[in-house]
Scaffold this active site. Structure first.
Site, PDB file in Angstrom:
ATOM      1  N   GLU A  51      45.302  45.486  36.238  1.00  0.00           N
ATOM      2  CA  GLU A  51      46.517  44.856  35.700  1.00  0.00           C
ATOM      3  C   GLU A  51      47.688  45.326  36.555  1.00  0.00           C
ATOM      4  O   GLU A  51      48.056  46.499  36.530  1.00  0.00           O
ATOM      5  CB  GLU A  51      46.679  45.231  34.226  1.00  0.00           C
ATOM      6  CG  GLU A  51      47.966  44.765  33.591  1.00  0.00           C
ATOM      7  CD  GLU A  51      48.291  43.300  33.872  1.00  0.00           C
ATOM      8  OE1 GLU A  51      47.442  42.427  33.640  1.00  0.00           O
ATOM      9  OE2 GLU A  51      49.416  43.034  34.346  1.00  0.00           O
ATOM     10  N   CYS A  82      42.774  40.991  43.804  1.00  0.00           N
ATOM     11  CA  CYS A  82      43.273  40.526  42.503  1.00  0.00           C
ATOM     12  C   CYS A  82      44.605  41.219  42.154  1.00  0.00           C
ATOM     13  O   CYS A  82      45.606  40.948  42.803  1.00  0.00           O
ATOM     14  CB  CYS A  82      42.191  40.727  41.457  1.00  0.00           C
ATOM     15  SG  CYS A  82      42.260  39.497  40.168  1.00  0.00           S
ATOM     16  N   ILE A 140      38.838  36.576  38.006  1.00  0.00           N
ATOM     17  CA  ILE A 140      39.074  37.093  36.652  1.00  0.00           C
ATOM     18  C   ILE A 140      40.591  37.225  36.453  1.00  0.00           C
ATOM     19  O   ILE A 140      41.200  38.213  36.866  1.00  0.00           O
ATOM     20  CB  ILE A 140      38.391  38.468  36.468  1.00  0.00           C
ATOM     21  CG1 ILE A 140      36.898  38.381  36.842  1.00  0.00           C
ATOM     22  CG2 ILE A 140      38.564  38.966  35.030  1.00  0.00           C
ATOM     23  CD1 ILE A 140      36.209  39.721  36.990  1.00  0.00           C
ATOM     24  N   HIS A 177      37.262  39.107  43.229  1.00  0.00           N
ATOM     25  CA  HIS A 177      36.646  40.441  43.249  1.00  0.00           C
ATOM     26  C   HIS A 177      35.345  40.415  44.034  1.00  0.00           C
ATOM     27  O   HIS A 177      34.283  40.154  43.452  1.00  0.00           O
ATOM     28  CB  HIS A 177      36.327  40.883  41.818  1.00  0.00           C
ATOM     29  CG  HIS A 177      37.522  41.145  40.981  1.00  0.00           C
ATOM     30  ND1 HIS A 177      38.114  42.375  40.882  1.00  0.00           N
ATOM     31  CD2 HIS A 177      38.247  40.317  40.204  1.00  0.00           C
ATOM     32  CE1 HIS A 177      39.148  42.302  40.067  1.00  0.00           C
ATOM     33  NE2 HIS A 177      39.257  41.069  39.647  1.00  0.00           N
ATOM     34  N   GLU A 179      33.897  42.979  45.102  1.00  0.00           N
ATOM     35  CA  GLU A 179      33.184  44.231  44.806  1.00  0.00           C
ATOM     36  C   GLU A 179      32.238  44.109  43.614  1.00  0.00           C
ATOM     37  O   GLU A 179      31.416  44.981  43.408  1.00  0.00           O
ATOM     38  CB  GLU A 179      34.193  45.369  44.582  1.00  0.00           C
ATOM     39  CG  GLU A 179      34.989  45.337  43.277  1.00  0.00           C
ATOM     40  CD  GLU A 179      36.141  44.332  43.273  1.00  0.00           C
ATOM     41  OE1 GLU A 179      36.298  43.590  44.267  1.00  0.00           O
ATOM     42  OE2 GLU A 179      36.864  44.285  42.263  1.00  0.00           O
TER      43      GLU A 179
END
Ligand code: GLN
Length: 202
Positions: A51, A82, A140, A177, A179
């Site tokens: 975040e 992100c 996401i 993402h 990862e």
């Protein structure tokens, strides 16, 4: 230094462990970075997803904002995924009140541009720079790159034209993402940047 670059993962909030595990698997010497003294020991930094408003707040509380800005200015390779891309963007649309980024990437990003958590999706994204096999990317609540300034370049866009990966010198920013889908090529490229910068400095 030669084979084993020392890199940090900014460990204030977010999916720190996934990045650290992937970097270690690629042969890097990985440090979790929360303090300026820890930042000073690494040759590259990953800013994870999570975040961005929280990473921003904590980075100021921990006295990390200025040291990270200075490291970016000095050419330290940084990979942001992100929320990490949001932190690297020079300009952020739909930020919360008072939210700041580190900046460095000449782009405008829009937070939460793909909708809510339940609207998360995986997509195969073509990234010509990384070869012909598409990147499996998890989105996401990611940001979209709304505009790419003259200093940055687009590495990947979705079929509808929305830009989701950018690079500017040693800075790499991704909306998604890699990862968590087993994609290693962006981290590999980041480590290549780290090795190149360290070799120059040697
Ligand atoms: N929506 C988050 C933010 O604004 C980013 C989501 C993520 O990193 N997966 O920072």
């Amino acid at each position: 230094m030669a084979g084993s670059p020392r890199v940090g993962v900014l460990a204030l909030q977010g999916d720190v462990r996934e990045h650290a595990a992937l970097l270690a698997r690629l042969g890097a010497d990985v440090a979790l970075v929360r303090r300026p003294a820890e930042l000073a020991t690494v040759d590259g930094l990953v800013i994870p997803g999570g975040e961005s408003s929280v990473i921003d707040k904590l980075s100021r509380i921990f006295g990390m904002q200025e040291p990270i800005r200075a490291a970016i200015r000095s050419g330290m390779p940084v990979l942001g995924t992100c929320a990490g891309l949001i932190m690297l963007a020079d300009s952020v649309v739909d930020a919360i009140d008072g939210q700041e980024s580190f900046g460095g990437l000449d782009v405008v990003v829009r937070r939460n541009a793909f909708g809510r958590q339940v609207e998360s999706f995986e997509a195969e994204v073509d990234v010509p720079l990384l070869g012909t096999a598409p990147v499996k990317a998890a989105f996401i609540r990611g940001p979209v790159v709304e505009s790419v300034g003259g200093a940055a370049r687009t590495l990947a866009a979705l079929p509808d034209g929305r830009v989701v990966a950018v690079e500017q010198g040693n800075l790499l920013g991704l909306s998604f993402h890699p990862e968590i889908t087993g994609e290693t090529r962006f981290h590999q490229r980041f480590l290549d940047h780290v090795r190149a910068v360290s070799a120059d400095a040697a």
